[in-house]
Design an enzyme around this catalytic site. Structure first.
Site, PDB file in Angstrom:
ATOM      1  N   ARG A  79       0.862  -1.190   0.000  1.00 37.86           N
ATOM      2  CA  ARG A  79       0.000   0.000   0.000  1.00 37.86           C
ATOM      3  C   ARG A  79       0.891   1.229   0.000  1.00 37.86           C
ATOM      4  O   ARG A  79       1.968   1.209   0.596  1.00 37.86           O
ATOM      5  CB  ARG A  79      -0.882   0.046   1.261  1.00 37.86           C
ATOM      6  CG  ARG A  79      -1.621  -1.245   1.560  1.00 37.86           C
ATOM      7  CD  ARG A  79      -3.056  -1.215   1.062  1.00 37.86           C
ATOM      8  NE  ARG A  79      -3.657  -2.549   1.203  1.00 37.86           N
ATOM      9  CZ  ARG A  79      -4.353  -2.943   2.258  1.00 37.86           C
ATOM     10  NH1 ARG A  79      -4.557  -2.118   3.256  1.00 37.86           N
ATOM     11  NH2 ARG A  79      -4.861  -4.159   2.311  1.00 37.86           N
ATOM     12  N   GLN A 111      -0.159 -10.087   5.594  1.00 31.91           N
ATOM     13  CA  GLN A 111      -1.372 -10.307   6.379  1.00 31.91           C
ATOM     14  C   GLN A 111      -1.475 -11.776   6.778  1.00 31.91           C
ATOM     15  O   GLN A 111      -1.097 -12.651   5.998  1.00 31.91           O
ATOM     16  CB  GLN A 111      -2.602  -9.947   5.546  1.00 31.91           C
ATOM     17  CG  GLN A 111      -2.696  -8.475   5.209  1.00 31.91           C
ATOM     18  CD  GLN A 111      -3.916  -8.181   4.358  1.00 31.91           C
ATOM     19  OE1 GLN A 111      -4.145  -8.834   3.351  1.00 31.91           O
ATOM     20  NE2 GLN A 111      -4.703  -7.208   4.773  1.00 31.91           N
ATOM     21  N   HIS A 155      -9.579 -16.374   3.372  1.00 29.74           N
ATOM     22  CA  HIS A 155     -10.899 -16.119   2.803  1.00 29.74           C
ATOM     23  C   HIS A 155     -11.727 -17.383   2.893  1.00 29.74           C
ATOM     24  O   HIS A 155     -11.274 -18.451   2.507  1.00 29.74           O
ATOM     25  CB  HIS A 155     -10.768 -15.618   1.371  1.00 29.74           C
ATOM     26  CG  HIS A 155     -10.099 -14.285   1.322  1.00 29.74           C
ATOM     27  ND1 HIS A 155      -8.755 -14.130   1.120  1.00 29.74           N
ATOM     28  CD2 HIS A 155     -10.600 -13.048   1.551  1.00 29.74           C
ATOM     29  CE1 HIS A 155      -8.452 -12.848   1.197  1.00 29.74           C
ATOM     30  NE2 HIS A 155      -9.536 -12.167   1.459  1.00 29.74           N
TER      31      HIS A 155
END
Ligand SMILES: [Zn+2]
Ligand SMILES: [Zn+2]
Length: 671
Positions: free
Chosen positions: A385, A403, A407
């Site tokens: 980012r 991270q 999911h």
């Protein structure tokens, strides 16, 4: 003399002579401690004369409103001191904030010495006991008064109607445009301290004037101020940026890039152990591990919606060299290029800002039936980012991070169980790490539901699932309306560390949007095709941030299982090198992280040096130990025990590591 009637909060009413100040009535009624008054519900100065019948209350210094008045008054005092010491300095704005206040000035940057000089001046002005008085002025006189300060003129242009006046507050020579209220005199301001300076921009606009921001803290009592100072000192000792350097855990290198963390060998141990630990629990919960690349095509992110909408927070796209050359031959300008990219005319790649699209394509690589669900795909996935450089800091605000992502592709009916599973995982891990003090925020829709995707009835169900999962934890949780993402409700974890500071870690989010955008489906028991729901969860947010928090939480003294080095072996003299190597070899065979110091430094010096690296245990080996195959153990607290059989030490150490015990255990010698 005319009389008026004043009603107090206790229901009593008092006849007083018109024109008596609010402060005098308050002092008679409540005693000392007030810093401002409330007349007919409006905050005002204690000096305000009471000329009509009214209700009256006090603002006490130890209330939130009272602290606000003290801190705001401190900001004025700061501006007075600065302008007296630096006549060219122009005050801009100076609000109260949590714990204190700041004021922004257009002036030369300040040294630490300059800051202390200003603080000294503030103390001097307090001793002068200067009266702080309110005056009302019309627009024209205000503009004359602040003619040499374009910032105040700009504030008037913005906030005051044409020609309208305002109040100002005056203390000594200093006067500031302000609504108040303020304390009656400078002597009310006792318990403050200037803490730091930083740079700021006028109106937080990097195109406008550079300003110097001066921060201070201010409390109602000496005890509160001292408690805050102690906390800040302790926080500085635990600062993960400092400990990260001292303990050689990570390195951020300008040549590599800002906000890009290099995990050094010692820090990598901590991260790897945490990943192993989390990985074990993921396997138990039926997750499947996947690996995906660090980049993906722009089209992938056009479909997911991450591009071009979030481009400001992403690294710019990578475009193929041949295409770039052709475009530049065609005379395509940079802005044309970015337009072409947004419109989808040109393809390229993006450093991935999220792992979800890749995981979705794994889901979509095969047909699914309801029997496959829930499908749980986990990856320690690295994303990038573009944080503004001013916001980058240590491990907690970075530009590349990994991270602890997963999911879950689930049916509507499975949402509740799966959200609960995510939360249980967090609970287990917090428990082992001794982070018992945390709370949970459940983000729900706001009442106007037009901005959310997905059917309202489904939302109700998902919100209820999040709410009941949070309630099942037995920790405090709050429900916050309007905090849901547009695509689904979410749960956030906020941990409070040993110093009482709160850290927002990761989230669990229900998502109705991406399954739609990527046209995900599964064959139901009814033979029809259905849309699955996705759950995104990264309970710790990122390994970087989480490790940063852990370093501060443990003050660098990691539990043995996480410790970069677990045992440091120190020899008393060179006679003991053979035995030291033998012990080291045995420990390594058990997978224990060992270092040997067989230098000819004195044992006292060795202990002092090695203690700084915070190994869990130090073993001191001399004649006695070598001849009896024992060890002399020293833990972090400096407690020692001698003559412990090596085998006992190893068995106990192994048990401590395997159970991820947070406590150090010294083994007593065998009888
Ligand atoms: Zn003010
Ligand atoms: Zn995701």
């Amino acid at each position: 003399m005319s009389m008026v009637e004043v009603s107090l909060p206790d229901g009593s009413s008092h006849e007083i002579a018109s024109g008596v100040s609010a402060g005098e009535v308050i002092k008679d009624a409540f005693g000392r401690g007030a810093v401002a008054a409330i007349i007919n519900g409006e905050p005002c100065d204690l000096s305000t004369p009471i000329e009509e019948s009214c209700t009256l209350d006090q603002i006490n210094s130890d209330s939130d409103e009272g602290l606000h008045v003290l801190r705001h008054s401190c900001a004025h005092l700061l501006a007075q001191a600065v302008t007296e010491l630096h006549p060219g300095a122009k005050p801009t704005i100076g609000p109260p904030i949590e714990h204190g206040f700041y004021y922004d000035f257009e002036m030369e940057p300040l040294s630490e010495e300059g800051l202390r000089e200003i603080e000294k001046k503030m103390k001097y002005l307090v001793k002068q006991n200067l009266k702080i008085s309110r005056e009302e002025h019309d627009g024209e006189s205000l503009r004359q008064m602040f003619a040499d300060n374009q910032f105040k003129i700009e504030i008037m242009d913005d906030k005051l109607d044409d020609g309208a006046g305002s109040s100002v507050y005056r203390q000594g020579e200093f006067v500031d445009l302000c609504r108040g209220p303020h304390v009656p005199s400078t002597s009310y301001l006792r318990h403050f301290k200037l803490t730091s300076t930083s740079t700021a921009f006028w109106r937080a606009d990097s195109g406008r004037e550079h300003l110097v921001r001066i921060y201070g803290m201010c409390y109602a009592t000496k005890e509160d101020l001292q408690a805050r100072e102690r906390l800040l000192r302790e926080a500085a000792l635990r600062d993960h940026r400092k400990l990260g350097k001292d303990l050689q855990l990570f390195h951020i290198d300008e040549m590599v890039g800002q906000g890009l963390v290099l995990w050094t060998p010692r820090g990598s141990v901590v991260r790897q152990e945490l990943q192993n630990f989390i990985g074990e629990h993921l396997r138990r919960q039926g997750y499947s591990q996947v690996f995906t690349p660090h980049i993906g095509k722009l089209d992938l992110y056009r479909t997911s919606g991450h591009f071009p909408y979030y481009q400001d927070s992403q690294y710019p796209p990578l475009v193929e060299r041949d295409l770039m050359a052709k475009l530049s031959d065609d005379g395509c300008s940079c802005s044309e290029l970015s337009n072409l990219m947004e419109e989808g005319e040109i393809d390229g790649y993006l450093l991935k800002p999220m792992n979800c699209p890749h995981h979705i394509r794994i889901y979509n690589s095969q047909p699914h039936s309801y029997r496959d669900l829930p499908l749980r795909l986990a990856e320690f996935g690295t994303v990038y980012r573009w944080e503004q450089s001013g916001e980058i800091s240590g491990l907690t605000r970075v530009r590349g991070f990994t991270q602890d992502d997963a999911h879950l592709f689930v049916t509507e009916d499975q949402i509740a169980d799966e959200v609960l599973g995510c939360i249980e995982l967090v609970q287990v891990i917090f428990g082992v790490l001794g982070m018992d003090d945390y709370r949970v925020r459940v983000g729900l829709r706001e009442d106007d539901s037009s901005k959310y995707v997905g059917e309202s009835a489904k939302w109700d169900k998902a919100e209820e699932a999040c709410r009941s999962a949070a309630a099942s934890l037995g920790v405090p949780f709050t429900e916050e309306k309007g905090e849901a993402a547009f695509y689904g409700p979410k749960i956030d974890f906020v941990v409070r560390d040993v110093l009482g500071r709160e850290w927002q870690l990761g989230t669990v989010q229900v998502d109705y949007n991406l399954p739609e955008r990527f046209d995900l489906e599964y064959a139901g028991a009814d033979g029809e095709m259905h849309r699955p729901v996705m759950i995104h969860r990264a309970p710790f947010g990122s390994m970087e941030r989480f490790c940063g928090v852990l370093i501060e939480h443990f003050a660098g003294k990691f539990p043995t299982w996480l410790s970069p080095t677990q045992v440091h072996i120190l020899t008393i003299s060179e006679k003991h090198i053979d035995y030291a190597n033998e012990v080291s070899k045995e420990l390594k065979l058990l997978g224990i992280r060992v270092e040997v110091d067989d230098s000819d430094n004195t044992i006292g010096k060795k202990i002092r040096t090695h203690r700084k690296m915070q190994p869990s245990y130090m073993l001191v080996l001399g004649d006695e130990e070598a001849s009896s195959r024992t060890v002399s153990i020293r833990n972090r607290a400096g407690d020692q025990v001698q003559g412990v059989p090596l085998d006992n030490f190893m068995a106990n150490l192994l048990a401590e590591i395997e159970t991820r015990d947070a406590e150090q255990k010294l083994v007593p010698p065998q009888e």
